[in-house]
Write an enzyme that holds these catalytic residues in place. Structure first.
Site, PDB file in Angstrom:
ATOM      1  N   ASP A  53       3.249   0.572 -85.687  1.00  0.00           N
ATOM      2  CA  ASP A  53       2.863   0.937 -84.331  1.00  0.00           C
ATOM      3  C   ASP A  53       1.858  -0.123 -83.874  1.00  0.00           C
ATOM      4  OD1 ASP A  53       2.407   2.613 -81.989  1.00  0.00           O
ATOM      5  OD2 ASP A  53       0.513   3.166 -82.954  1.00  0.00           O
ATOM      6  N   ASP A  90      -0.918   0.290 -80.735  1.00  0.00           N
ATOM      7  CA  ASP A  90      -2.212   0.847 -80.315  1.00  0.00           C
ATOM      8  C   ASP A  90      -2.768   1.780 -81.371  1.00  0.00           C
ATOM      9  OD1 ASP A  90      -2.698  -0.277 -77.707  1.00  0.00           O
ATOM     10  OD2 ASP A  90      -1.005   0.895 -76.979  1.00  0.00           O
TER      11      ASP A  90
END
Length: 300
Positions: free
Chosen positions: A78, A80
């Site tokens: 991922d 953020d």
């Protein structure tokens, strides 16, 4: 323009979000913007998440033996809250603009509210959830403004999590496959990767809104596996949000959860097999040593 959100207090999202119910209660005031690394709201957020989702310990997913992934073939990330602690910038952007449009009678949202209701969800869902009575196109205009403010705030200040550079070197040295998979808009994702010097590190970037379904559906991670040609049985994912962990588990991939912004219990309930603080965590180092394909080749 955003009158429908005035005086509202959305509840925490269920597993499939996209609408927040409203009441007349006010959110507690937050005296200042502080780092989302704070664990002040850990227990209350975890209880709220379990109450709304009905989540259990999910022992089958959470107790997965990561040694079974050997030989390790790929790692998915991922962006953020995983590659970097970007949530403080997102929080500041949401806090400023929601207050500007009179959300919750102009009372600033808190870190607790942000973590429980906003972090990890994609903009289409958030637009409808925050402004359910507003035309969707108008609500998306707000989201576009928020993303532009995030990019302005993050430029020049964003830094990778501790140990990220060393981890990337380790991955490159073993020629592991990799991809970045995010619910963030493409402009945000490309900016963050550029700021972190990782544009060339990731040959594949998958955007949730460009898939049939975004996280917490498995589609983005399934697409990443297909594009890099990796088996879910020899891959693991780094994630920091409950929706992201759920997406990885639904794709049949083991997930390592980063506690950069969410309570450990929430990530564990979502199905994370291992929880770490950052990329220098001794638990991660021990796992990578177990899965090291270079060491396995030498032994062979």
């Amino acid at each position: 323009m955003y009158a429908s959100a005035r005086g509202s207090q959305p509840h925490v999202f269920p597993v499939s979000p996209p609408s927040l119910h409203h009441s007349t209660a006010s959110l507690p005031r937050s005296p200042c913007i502080t780092s989302l690394r704070s664990r002040r709201y850990k227990n209350r957020t975890a209880r709220a998440y379990r109450r709304v989702t009905g989540a259990s310990d999910m022992s089958a997913a959470g107790d997965r033996d990561l040694r079974e992934l050997a030989p390790l073939e790929a790692i998915l990330f991922d962006i953020d809250g995983t590659l970097c602690d970007s949530d403080p910038f997102h929080f500041r952007a949401f806090r400023e603009l929601l207050q500007e449009v009179g959300f919750n009678n102009g009372v600033p949202i808190t870190e607790e509210f942000y973590s429980a209701n906003i972090s990890g969800w994609h903009n289409d869902a958030l637009a409808g959830a925050l402004f359910p009575e507003l035309d969707h196109a108008k609500a998306m205009e707000f989201m576009d403004r928020k993303e532009a403010l995030f990019r302005k705030l993050a430029a020049g200040e964003l830094k990778g999590l501790d140990g990220l550079k060393e981890l990337c070197t380790w991955i490159e040295g073993r020629n592991l496959k990799r991809a970045a998979v995010t619910n963030a808009p493409r402009a945000n994702a490309e900016l963050v990767l550029s700021l972190l010097g990782l544009t060339s590190f990731f040959p594949v970037l998958v955007i949730g809104s460009e898939c049939e379904r975004a996280k917490p559906s498995p589609d983005p991670y399934l697409k990443a596996l297909e594009l890099i040609g990796a088996s879910p049985h020899h891959t693991f994912i780094f994630e920091d949000s409950a929706s992201g962990v759920q997406a990885g588990v639904a794709a049949g991939v083991a997930v390592v959860g980063l506690t950069t912004g969410n309570p450990e219990k929430v990530l564990r309930d979502a199905g994370a097999s291992l929880l770490i603080e950052d990329f220098r965590d001794p638990k991660l180092m021990a796992m990578l040593q177990e899965l090291d394909p270079a060491a396995a080749d030498k032994q062979g």
